[in-house]
Structures are given as C-alpha cells and as structure tokens.
Write a protein that holds these residues in place. Sequence first.
Motif, short mmCIF file in Angstrom:
data_model
loop_
_atom_site.label_atom_id
_atom_site.label_comp_id
_atom_site.label_asym_id
_atom_site.label_seq_id
_atom_site.Cartn_x
_atom_site.Cartn_y
_atom_site.Cartn_z
N ASN A 54 12.20 4.98 -4.68
CA ASN A 54 11.58 6.30 -4.69
C ASN A 54 12.44 7.19 -5.58
O ASN A 54 13.54 7.56 -5.21
N SER A 79 7.99 3.95 -7.36
CA SER A 79 8.55 3.54 -8.67
C SER A 79 8.96 2.08 -8.52
O SER A 79 9.76 1.75 -7.65
N THR A 110 0.84 -1.19 0.00
CA THR A 110 0.00 0.00 0.00
C THR A 110 0.88 1.24 0.00
O THR A 110 1.75 1.38 0.87
N VAL A 111 0.63 2.14 -0.95
CA VAL A 111 1.33 3.43 -1.00
C VAL A 111 0.54 4.38 -0.10
O VAL A 111 -0.59 4.76 -0.43
N HIS A 148 6.81 1.13 -13.44
CA HIS A 148 5.52 1.79 -13.26
C HIS A 148 5.59 2.65 -12.01
O HIS A 148 6.37 2.37 -11.10
N GLU A 149 4.78 3.70 -11.98
CA GLU A 149 4.70 4.56 -10.80
C GLU A 149 3.28 4.53 -10.27
O GLU A 149 2.31 4.55 -11.04
N TYR A 150 3.18 4.48 -8.93
CA TYR A 150 1.88 4.41 -8.27
C TYR A 150 1.83 5.45 -7.17
O TYR A 150 2.77 5.59 -6.39
N GLU A 151 0.72 6.16 -7.09
CA GLU A 151 0.55 7.25 -6.12
C GLU A 151 -0.12 6.77 -4.84
O GLU A 151 -0.65 5.65 -4.78
N THR A 208 -2.90 3.70 -3.47
CA THR A 208 -2.85 2.54 -4.35
C THR A 208 -2.41 1.31 -3.56
O THR A 208 -1.49 1.38 -2.75
N LYS A 237 5.09 8.66 -4.13
CA LYS A 237 4.90 7.93 -5.38
C LYS A 237 5.92 6.81 -5.45
O LYS A 237 7.13 7.04 -5.36
N LEU A 285 -1.08 -2.58 -4.31
CA LEU A 285 -0.59 -3.54 -5.30
C LEU A 285 -0.63 -4.93 -4.69
O LEU A 285 -0.23 -5.11 -3.53
#
Length: 104
Positions: A86, A57, A50-51, A66-69, A72, A55, A74
């Motif tokens: 990062n 990377s 969990t982010v 891929h980058e996730y904010e 999010t 963000k 996964l």
Amino acid sequence: MVEQVFELSKGNETVIEKVVFDENVHYLHMVLNKEDGLPEHFSNSNVYMTVVRGKLSINLDDQEMHEYEAGTLLKIPFQTKMHVRNLNEETLELIIVKAPAPKN
C-alpha cells in the motif's frame, strides 16, 4: 447449526487474518496502511485478490508496478512472483482466496 460463521476485523489497524485455512481453500483478509505490505514471494496456488477499499500497488513477475482500486478482482497464476504494497494514504483492504488450497 449447519453453517460455520467467521468474523472479519472491521478497523483500520494493520492485520493479516487467516479466516478459513482448510484442505479446500485458503481465505485471507488483509488490512494494510500506508507503506505496509508483504515480502516479495511466489504464489503457492492460484490467487484471487479482491480490492475491497483503498488502492493496491503490486508488482507481478518482472512487470512494472500496477495500481488497482476498490472493486477490482485480480486472478494471479500459481508460481507468480508477487510484491504487494500500500503506497497510498488510504487504508487498503483485501480479500485473498487461494484455490486450490496450497499443500505447504
């Protein structure tokens, strides 16, 4: 008291905390600053990442990065090649749950 209570760090300093590490689950809290990351490795369980802020990377297997904010979640399967970093100015904070808990 029936429950166990665990405290997570609240700062911006780079940290990798093993909050709960038992036979059922591994629960980790990570704070990574710009250019911080983990060595490339294979997941040793199912990984739920969990982010919380910043963000993420990430490279998985042979995919492009891929980058996730923040906000999010996964789900990364067992035995997936991972490279977590990062690459941004803002501090990255992650909660990582490994279930079932890895045997080794």
